[in-house]
Write an enzyme that holds these catalytic residues in place. Structure first.
Site, PDB file in Angstrom:
ATOM      1  CG  ASN A  12      -1.493  -2.734  -2.078  1.00  0.00           C
ATOM      2  OD1 ASN A  12      -2.134  -3.628  -1.534  1.00  0.00           O
ATOM      3  ND2 ASN A  12      -0.171  -2.785  -2.220  1.00  0.00           N
ATOM      4  CE  LYS A  14       1.305  -1.307   0.861  1.00  0.00           C
ATOM      5  NZ  LYS A  14       2.656  -0.825   1.066  1.00  0.00           N
ATOM      6  CG  HIS A  99       3.628  -4.350  -3.722  1.00  0.00           C
ATOM      7  ND1 HIS A  99       4.498  -4.173  -2.676  1.00  0.00           N
ATOM      8  CD2 HIS A  99       2.920  -3.200  -3.836  1.00  0.00           C
ATOM      9  CE1 HIS A  99       4.313  -2.961  -2.166  1.00  0.00           C
ATOM     10  NE2 HIS A  99       3.358  -2.346  -2.852  1.00  0.00           N
ATOM     11  CD  GLU A 101       4.675  -3.722   0.954  1.00  0.00           C
ATOM     12  OE1 GLU A 101       3.576  -4.301   0.891  1.00  0.00           O
ATOM     13  OE2 GLU A 101       4.792  -2.513   1.197  1.00  0.00           O
ATOM     14  CD  GLU A 171       3.888   0.649  -5.954  1.00  0.00           C
ATOM     15  OE1 GLU A 171       3.010   1.406  -5.536  1.00  0.00           O
ATOM     16  OE2 GLU A 171       4.131  -0.462  -5.454  1.00  0.00           O
ATOM     17  N   GLY A 177       5.754   3.804   1.560  1.00  0.00           N
ATOM     18  CA  GLY A 177       5.500   3.824   3.003  1.00  0.00           C
ATOM     19  C   GLY A 177       6.494   4.647   3.785  1.00  0.00           C
ATOM     20  CB  SER A 217       4.914   8.590  -0.026  1.00  0.00           C
ATOM     21  OG  SER A 217       5.558   7.644   0.811  1.00  0.00           O
TER      22      SER A 217
END
Ligand code: PEP
Length: 255
Positions: A12, A14, A99, A101, A171, A177, A217
């Site tokens: 991904n 992003k 996702h 985010e 996730e 991240g 990660s």
């Protein structure tokens, strides 16, 4: 590694990479991964690079294209949105939905993600539907409740055939991240729990076929252990997918 389900490793990217940078990355991946078999490798560039990356991977039989989001609507008056049909034009095969985010910054709900997943299937795109708890939720002992709600809310409206063609990405938000990876036990427990929910909603046969990726990660150094877990069928990779070396090593260490 001998698994009933084929591994799927997706990068991904992003909101990163100009078209030129995207081409550098994908051309590097073609060189590094051209001979790798028995794993589905997916690259998910930003919308602006889909066209060029699509052309670049025409000759790479083991690389597939994914998008990072799409609209739940058919083409029409939805300013700033991208419809599934438009992704198909670039031979996109997968689309990441829900996702964390987008759940956090765009306030995407399970209901919306469910609509998008249905729209993706209607256009013969395979959704990669993300679920995962925050640190506060985990520490409050709510991980299972959160996963149950997200899995049911975003996936239960699919048919059994559609579910089998859907990828779920576990996730944990606290691992995205941050450099913190779930331990092998934490990942396996969450994946087994998600699979049990799929068996409840659909049936055992469906649950056995669905691929569940781990994301958070993932690095070359931890890929092998994570991918060897019985219910982990691949990875959704963020930061480490932005460099040829690290993404290629994750793929190679996973098989
Ligand atoms: C992600 O955003 O899907 C992700 C897993 O990111 P990272 O690998 O950087 O944690």
């Amino acid at each position: 590694m001998d698994k009933e389900r084929k591994l799927i490793i997706a990068g991904n990217w992003k909101m990163n990479k100009t078209v030129a940078e995207a081409l550098d990355l994908v051309n590097g991946l073609k060189l590094e991964l051209g001979k790798v078999k028995d794993v589905d490798i997916v690259v998910c560039p930003p919308f602006t690079a889909l066209g060029e990356v699509s052309k670049a991977i025409l000759s790479a039989r083991n690389l597939a294209l994914g998008a990072q989001n799409m609209s739940e609507h058919k083409p029409g008056a939805y300013t700033g949105e991208i419809a599934a049909q438009m992704l198909k034009e670039f031979s996109v095969r997968y689309v990441i939905l829900g996702h964390s985010e987008r759940r956090i910054y765009q306030l995407e709900s399970d209901e919306l993600i469910s609509k998008k997943a249905q729209a993706a299937h209607a256009a013969a795109l395979k959704p990669i539907v993300c679920v995962g708890e925050t640190l506060t939720e985990r520490e409050a002992g709510q991980m299972e409740k959160v996963l149950e709600t997200q899995v049911r809310g975003s996936l239960a409206a699919l048919t059994k055939d559609q579910m089998v063609e859907t990828v779920v990405a576990y996730e944990p938000v606290w691992a995205i991240g941050t450099g913190k990876t779930a331990t092998a036990q934490q990942a396996q427990d969450a994946h087994a729990f998600i699979r049990a929910q799929l068996a409840k909603i659909f049936d055992e046969a469906v649950a056995r076929k669905v691929r569940i990726q781990y994301g958070g990660s993932v690095k070359p150094a931890n890929a092998r252990e994570l991918m060897s877990l019985p219910d982990v069928d691949g990875a959704l990779v963020g930061g480490a997918a932005l460099e040829v070396r690290s993404f290629a090593d994750i793929v190679k260490n996973s098989i």
